[in-house]
Design a protein around this motif. Structure first.
Motif, short mmCIF file in Angstrom:
data_model
loop_
_atom_site.label_atom_id
_atom_site.label_comp_id
_atom_site.label_asym_id
_atom_site.label_seq_id
_atom_site.Cartn_x
_atom_site.Cartn_y
_atom_site.Cartn_z
N ILE A 28 0.84 -1.20 0.00
CA ILE A 28 0.00 0.00 0.00
C ILE A 28 0.88 1.24 0.00
O ILE A 28 0.61 2.23 -0.70
N PHE A 29 1.95 1.21 0.77
CA PHE A 29 2.84 2.36 0.86
C PHE A 29 3.80 2.40 -0.32
O PHE A 29 4.21 3.47 -0.75
N ASP A 30 4.16 1.24 -0.84
CA ASP A 30 5.03 1.20 -2.02
C ASP A 30 4.39 1.89 -3.21
O ASP A 30 5.07 2.38 -4.10
N ASN A 31 3.07 1.92 -3.24
CA ASN A 31 2.36 2.57 -4.34
C ASN A 31 2.78 4.02 -4.50
O ASN A 31 2.79 4.56 -5.60
N MET A 32 3.20 4.64 -3.39
CA MET A 32 3.58 6.04 -3.46
C MET A 32 4.89 6.25 -4.21
O MET A 32 5.25 7.36 -4.57
N LYS A 33 5.66 5.20 -4.41
CA LYS A 33 6.93 5.33 -5.12
C LYS A 33 6.74 5.26 -6.63
O LYS A 33 7.69 5.43 -7.38
N LEU A 34 5.53 4.99 -7.06
CA LEU A 34 5.27 4.94 -8.49
C LEU A 34 5.06 6.35 -9.03
O LEU A 34 4.54 7.22 -8.34
N PRO A 35 5.41 6.61 -10.29
CA PRO A 35 5.21 7.95 -10.85
C PRO A 35 3.74 8.22 -11.12
O PRO A 35 3.11 7.56 -11.94
N GLU A 36 3.19 9.16 -10.40
CA GLU A 36 1.79 9.53 -10.57
C GLU A 36 1.68 11.05 -10.48
O GLU A 36 2.64 11.74 -10.17
N GLN A 37 0.49 11.54 -10.69
CA GLN A 37 0.27 12.97 -10.55
C GLN A 37 0.40 13.36 -9.08
O GLN A 37 0.03 12.61 -8.18
N GLN A 38 0.89 14.57 -8.85
CA GLN A 38 1.13 15.03 -7.49
C GLN A 38 -0.15 15.03 -6.66
O GLN A 38 -0.15 14.61 -5.49
N SER A 39 -1.25 15.47 -7.24
CA SER A 39 -2.51 15.53 -6.48
C SER A 39 -2.97 14.15 -6.06
O SER A 39 -3.50 13.97 -4.96
N GLU A 40 -2.77 13.15 -6.93
CA GLU A 40 -3.18 11.79 -6.60
C GLU A 40 -2.32 11.23 -5.47
O GLU A 40 -2.81 10.54 -4.58
N LYS A 41 -1.04 11.54 -5.50
CA LYS A 41 -0.16 11.08 -4.43
C LYS A 41 -0.56 11.69 -3.09
O LYS A 41 -0.60 11.01 -2.06
N THR A 42 -0.84 12.97 -3.12
CA THR A 42 -1.22 13.66 -1.89
C THR A 42 -2.51 13.08 -1.33
O THR A 42 -2.62 12.83 -0.12
N GLU A 43 -3.49 12.85 -2.20
CA GLU A 43 -4.75 12.25 -1.75
C GLU A 43 -4.51 10.85 -1.19
O GLU A 43 -5.07 10.49 -0.14
N TRP A 44 -3.66 10.08 -1.86
CA TRP A 44 -3.36 8.71 -1.41
C TRP A 44 -2.75 8.73 0.00
O TRP A 44 -3.14 7.98 0.88
N MET A 45 -1.79 9.62 0.20
CA MET A 45 -1.12 9.68 1.49
C MET A 45 -2.08 10.13 2.59
O MET A 45 -2.06 9.59 3.70
#
Length: 728
Positions: free
Chosen positions: A318-335
């Motif tokens: 679940i946390f490794d997903n944040m290391k994938l290249p995504e849009q900044q807004s999606e990463k922020t929402e995920w975190m």
């Protein structure tokens, strides 16, 4: 002509294979005419299939190897009439074939139904794909009692249908899959257990179809129902796991009998839920996350120790997903949402199964919490420290000395890596990646507004949680500032975490409140016939009542000293920053805008207050008599440093921020027994005398009066009767 085909039943095994091979070749020639395809030979293929279905299974298998490949090709022809006829013919043949059932250890059904799977995968015609789903659904409805190895093909067809955008296809496929889970699993699970993983994978695909959110939620409910089946029927998984790989004709890796229910049952359920979390939008992945941890909490008592290792490899993805290249807004929402939710849930599971998970998970969990506080996301950083606090408070009483060592080292590591050193060295025009260099684990910057350094300790601010920095343009300097702000927040949160762990939440606030009340009261307690004993009892009772509420009694002196060192380092850093007015002005002009220049007053005072509370508790703890001299030295030095720093302050607001800290020092010293009071009074006498001439608040003046009154009583400068009369 008809006798040629009806007489095919009299051909031997090799002859019938040659016959159908030739017939399929003729059929393809007839169908290759795009404008006027002929289906005569195709019809005859269906007829001879009926005629020869009674052959022994080995002969029929050779025949179907040829016929099945022909149906694969015909079912994918662009002419929909031909493809429709092929699919309908397959349905009729399959119904007839399934009526015969299937012997154990055979897989003829799987071979026979494979053309449906091939056509569904290769033919892009909506009508043909819909026809395939209808045919398979009818077979399930009519022949569910006779299907065995064919379940794998059925779930494969529905898995392909689950990703469709056509509502009729998805709806029918999901409805049939739901009936399988609710009815077939209940009545014929021994026949379908070998394809259980395919069923769960199919449900996962339904959950990930963003076009049908209601179906997604219902699919997650069915996955939870699958988990219940695993819990209720573990024996079937153990029995089926021994032979399933061989039955399916696949490469079979031997699985220990005790692990079969995990490999074939629990692991697929939990793995597919993790896939839902990684792939779906927020509402669906939140539901998937909730269900996954509900399953763990409800059925985790049945899990073996090494199963948990596999499970948390899944969870940490679940946390490794944040290391994938995504849009900044999606990463922020995920975190802010998913990672946040997962952290608290992991701590809950760890607490529930602590006896099993301590050796398996604790080190990895501390590493994950450390990773979270390193990210440039305020919410996730706060959650990391809060989860660390909850973890230790909930389980600290069960920690061994080694676990406490590991816990303290984790806290030290976070303290050291989140100290915002670059605040002291930053200069205008400095847009280097110093913050990133300080923290190689950071994966991204922040686009959200964050709590300002000003709000940590600004004398004008009220609640630091409600203070936010202005929105910034995304560029290197702003990312650097945001990174430093997050570090300041983590420092403040970690100070509070240590205080809450050792003394429990609200204890320190109550202590500060009592100190203020004592200062506002202009009376002293009347001395007893034996003042030293009375004061010693009062002080010991006070310290004991505090310590009984927290984890203090579970830590040894080395661990407590380690935490004190971290707190003092944080305090001294804040002191250096607050004293550097030129640097604070430069930072303020560069972007740290608020009601006042940026400062770290709360970090400066709260870190020292927490360190002093720990040392005061250790000093009065009889179990630490062996190192009392060292504690006394540390306590005396720190109190002297605090008094001298307070005397040097010229700003009224800065002094006001130190009010509660000074009251803490005087109240604790006044509660010492006479011998210890004499020692500390002598060490701080000169600084206390200097306070008389300073411009201080009334509460502190009251404490000075009590200090000198006690001093006169201890050194017999004045009789106790005079002190009592003066107080009244």
């Amino acid at each position: 002509m008809d006798r040629v085909f009806t007489g095919s039943v009299k051909l031997d095994g090799d002859a019938i294979v040659d016959f159908v091979t030739a017939l399929c070749a003729v059929s393809m020639d007839e169908l290759s005419n795009g404008s006027h395809p002929r289906m005569f030979s195709l019809q005859k293929i269906v007829e001879i299939s009926y005629y020869n279905m009674g052959r022994i299974r080995l002969q029929w298998s050779r025949i179907w190897a040829v016929l099945g490949e022909h149906f694969n090709k015909v079912g994918c022809i662009q002419n929909e009439d031909v493809a429709f006829f092929a699919v309908d013919s397959l349905r009729q043949l399959s119904m007839k074939f399934l009526e015969k059932g299937e012997f154990a250890n055979f897989r003829f059904q799987k071979d026979f139904l494979r053309p449906f799977e091939h056509i569904m995968k290769k033919n892009r015609s909506i009508s043909i794909r819909d026809m395939v789903v209808q045919c398979v659904s009818q077979m399930v409805q009519a022949q569910m009692a006779n299907i065995r190895s064919g379940w794998k093909n059925i779930f494969s067809v529905f898995h392909l249908a689950a990703s469709e955008n056509e509502e009729t296809i998805v709806s029918l496929a999901f409805q049939t899959t739901g009936n399988i889970v609710s009815k077939v699993f209940e009545q014929y699970f021994d026949a379908v257990v070998g394809s259980f993983q395919d069923a769960v994978k199919c449900l996962s695909e339904f959950s990930c179809n963003i076009s049908f959110p209601d179906t997604s939620m219902e699919a997650i409910r069915l996955i939870r129902a699958c988990a219940k089946i695993v819990a209720e029927k573990p024996k079937l998984f153990r029995e089926a796991g021994a032979t399933h790989g061989a039955e399916q004709g696949e490469t079979h890796v031997p699985v220990k009998e005790g692990d079969r229910v995990w490999v074939k049952g629990w692991f697929p359920v939990l793995f597919e839920l993790s896939c839902i979390i990684s792939r779906c939008k927020m509402d669906v992945r939140t539901r998937g996350l909730t269900v996954m941890f509900e399953i763990m909490k409800r059925y985790g008592e049945d899990f073996e120790r090494h199963w948990w290792k596999d499970l948390f490899r899944i969870i940490f993805r679940i946390f490794d997903n944040m290391k994938l290249p995504e849009q900044q807004s999606e990463k922020t929402e995920w975190m802010t949402t998913t990672c946040n939710h997962a952290l608290y849930a992991i701590v809950d599971v760890f607490t529930q199964y602590y006896s099993v998970l301590q050796d398996v998970l604790l080190s990895d969990l501390y590493e994950q919490l450390y990773w979270c506080v390193q990210q440039d996301n305020e919410q996730l950083a706060r959650s990391g420290t809060n989860c660390l606090e909850n973890l230790v408070i909930s389980n600290g009483a069960k920690f061994s000395s080694g676990v406490w060592d590991e816990t303290c080292q984790c806290i030290v590591k976070i303290f050291q890596t989140t100290l915002p050193q670059h605040l002291l060295t930053w200069a205008p025009g400095d847009v280097s990646d110093s913050a990133a260099a300080d923290n190689p684990n950071r994966a991204l910057g922040r686009s959200e507004s964050s709590q300002s350094v000003v709000s940590q300790g600004s004398i004008l601010s009220q609640d630091p949680a409600n203070q936010k920095i202005p929105n910034m343009k995304v560029h290197t300097q702003d990312k650097l500032f945001s990174s430093l702000l997050i570090k300041c927040i983590v420092q403040l949160e970690l100070i509070q975490t240590i205080d809450n762990v050792i003394f429990y939440p609200t204890t320190s606030k109550k202590d500060d409140h009592d100190n203020i009340l004592a200062a506002q009261s202009n009376t002293s307690a009347p001395p007893s016939s034996d003042p030293a004993d009375a004061r010693l009892k009062t002080h010991s009772d006070s310290i004991s009542s505090v310590n009984e509420q927290g984890m203090y009694s579970y830590l040894n002196e080395q661990q407590l000293f380690l935490l004190v060192d971290c707190l003092v380092e944080s305090h001294r850093f804040a002191v250096r920053f607050n004293a550097d007015h030129e640097q604070r002005n430069a930072l303020w002009k560069a972007g740290f805008k608020g009601k006042a220049k940026p400062n770290l007053l709360k970090q400066e005072t709260q870190s020292l207050a927490c360190a002093l509370r720990i040392l005061f508790s250790m000093y009065s703890d009889e179990s630490m008599a062996s190192c009392k001299e060292k504690i006394e030295t540390r306590l005396t030095e720190l109190c002297s440093e605090a008094l001298l720093y307070y005397l040097a302050l010229s700003n009224d607001g800065h002094r006001d921020a130190w009010r509660e800290l000074m009251l803490l020092i005087f109240n604790r010293i006044l509660k010492f027994p006479d011998t210890e009071f004499q020692l500390h009074a002598a060490a701080h006498y000169a600084a206390v005398c200097d306070l008389i001439s300073a411009d201080i608040k009334m509460e502190l003046r009251v404490m000075l009066r009590k200090f000198f009154s006690r001093l006169g009583l201890v050194y017999e400068i004045i009789p106790s009767a005079v002190t009592v009369a003066a107080d009244t």
